[in-house]
Design an enzyme around this catalytic site. Structure first.
Site, short mmCIF file in Angstrom:
data_model
loop_
_atom_site.label_atom_id
_atom_site.label_comp_id
_atom_site.label_asym_id
_atom_site.label_seq_id
_atom_site.Cartn_x
_atom_site.Cartn_y
_atom_site.Cartn_z
N ASP A 105 0.84 -1.20 0.00
CA ASP A 105 0.00 0.00 0.00
C ASP A 105 0.88 1.25 0.00
OD1 ASP A 105 -2.42 1.59 0.47
OD2 ASP A 105 -1.58 1.87 2.48
N ASP A 161 -0.22 5.28 0.92
CA ASP A 161 -0.37 6.27 1.99
C ASP A 161 -0.59 5.57 3.35
OD1 ASP A 161 -0.44 8.71 3.19
OD2 ASP A 161 -2.24 9.42 2.20
N LYS A 215 -9.33 -2.43 -3.09
CA LYS A 215 -9.25 -3.06 -1.77
C LYS A 215 -10.41 -2.57 -0.91
CE LYS A 215 -5.18 -1.06 -1.46
NZ LYS A 215 -3.95 -0.50 -0.89
N ASP A 248 -1.18 -0.53 6.03
CA ASP A 248 -1.41 0.06 7.36
C ASP A 248 -2.88 0.02 7.76
OD1 ASP A 248 -1.97 2.15 5.29
OD2 ASP A 248 -2.64 3.23 7.09
#
Lengths: 261, 261
Positions: free
Chosen positions: A10, A12, A187, A212
């Site tokens: 991922d 950000d 996602k 995250d």
């Protein structure tokens, strides 16, 4: 720890935080590159083209990859549609240049809201220049039979103004006005994951999903049967994740803790 | 049949069908006027001012009433806020002139999306000129503490292009992006009904709610404890209504069947 051939990562919250660097992430990427792992940044953001994302990583985050290492929900949407569309290639989009370019690269023809052409598909993604008329066109096209696709369900987009409406919020408007459920690509849905595996010629057992956000990154991995690594540098907090029924395969506070096998 | 002093009457589907007349409705209104009943057209449409609605009824449907006989979700929103706001009078709206005029008539100050003024309330209604930036402002203001009000939850608006997105579709976008539930004013919610009763100085037992749509008009009556008359000239069909747990007090095929007591 298992040895993974590929890493889906991922952006950000995982490799940077908005405009701020996460130095451990840059080190992590360099270690993956040294070990010749397949690296794919898998992002729900459909607005920007991969080359822009790669440039941003290089200039602002000291992460040096090519555009081919970036896989957006726009690319996944284009790949998915390319696999099912046959000669039904007319698409109406609510979206920005990243989505338009991805579809055009796969030879889809974009319809606009001024002509009376019925598209085969309507794709709704984030478009910060959208307006009532464009959303109305999406609704009318879906009601007239176009298949409804959403790039991603994110409710918000953090930016300098705050938590602004994300692609998922535009999708909700169209969903309510059409009373039709979209096929969602990004996602935590599996479409983007399957398309990413196809692109890399890897099987689900060969790849680790790194992110995250439990509810997008980790659930995407879980939903497709992929091992997952949750890094606590972004949205999800340990106390919240502990309450989830299905736990990530691994969790770390920093990507420095991860040893590349 | 009970004798009612007041009649709350829906517009589209009940007294006209889009641009088409419903002659029995015009006769019904004349009989109510001859019997000196209180007539209030109670409509979820927040975009137009009452005088415009009254003019349209006169010129196109041979129904002659004053603007004071028209009660929109915009007026109900303004009346409701006027009752609770005290000196908290700053409102940001997603809406058209009908909503703006109703709030300004009650001395609310409308904030705009260019200044850094935090409103006390955000009201989301139909605005066919809205865009991402305006909706984003609504989302940011609600996230910063403004109370979230929706004029009405209608998913669609039938017009010459088809079933275009209604106020409720814009509300859904903002709801998803804020993760906050709005207070909804329009039918089938009770706020518009309570405000309409207050305006007419009538109690719920004195009034009959007349409409063509079970899920807005009739449910609004049921929710507030008012008798209801469903007329099958619009959206709801007898077979569908028969499946509902709570039945309308009365049903007719045409308003000609209704005898005014």
């Amino acid at each position: 720890m298992k040895k993974y051939q590929g890493y889906f990562i991922d952006l950000d919250g995982t490799v940077y935080k908005g405009k701020d660097r996460i130095p451990a992430a840059a080190r992590f990427i360099r270690r993956l590159q040294a070990a010749h792992k397949t690296i794919l940044f898998v992002t729900n953001n459909s607005t920007r083209q991969p080359s822009f994302v790669a440039d941003n990583l290089a200039h602002n985050h000291d992460i040096h990859v090519s555009a081919d290492n970036v896989y957006t929900s726009a690319l996944a949407t284009a790949d998915y549609l390319d696999g099912i569309a046959g000669d039904r290639r007319k698409v109406y989009i609510v979206g920005e240049s990243g989505l338009a370019a991805a579809l055009q690269a796969k030879h889809f023809e974009l319809t606009n809201d001024d002509e009376e052409v019925q598209p085969d598909y309507v794709v709704v993604g984030l478009d910060t220049n959208t307006n009532y008329h464009k959303l109305e066109q999406a609704v009318l096209d879906i009601r007239a039979g176009a298949r409804f696709i959403g790039t991603n369900g994110d409710s918000n987009l953090p930016n300098e103004r705050g938590m602004t409406p994300g692609a998922g919020s535009l999708v909700k408007l169209v969903e309510y006005a059409t009373q039709k459920k979209p096929l969602m690509v990004g996602k935590p849905q599996t479409t983007i994951m399957k398309m990413a595996l196809q692109k890399c010629h890897l099987s689900v057992d060969d790849v680790l999903m790194v992110g995250d956000n439990y509810h997008t990154d980790i659930e995407a991995g879980i939903n497709v049967g992929m091992d997952t690594l949750l890094v606590y540098t972004g949205l999800s907090k340990p106390a919240d994740v502990k309450r989830e029924k299905v736990q990530p395969t691994y969790t770390v506070e920093s990507l420095d803790e991860w040893s590349v096998q």
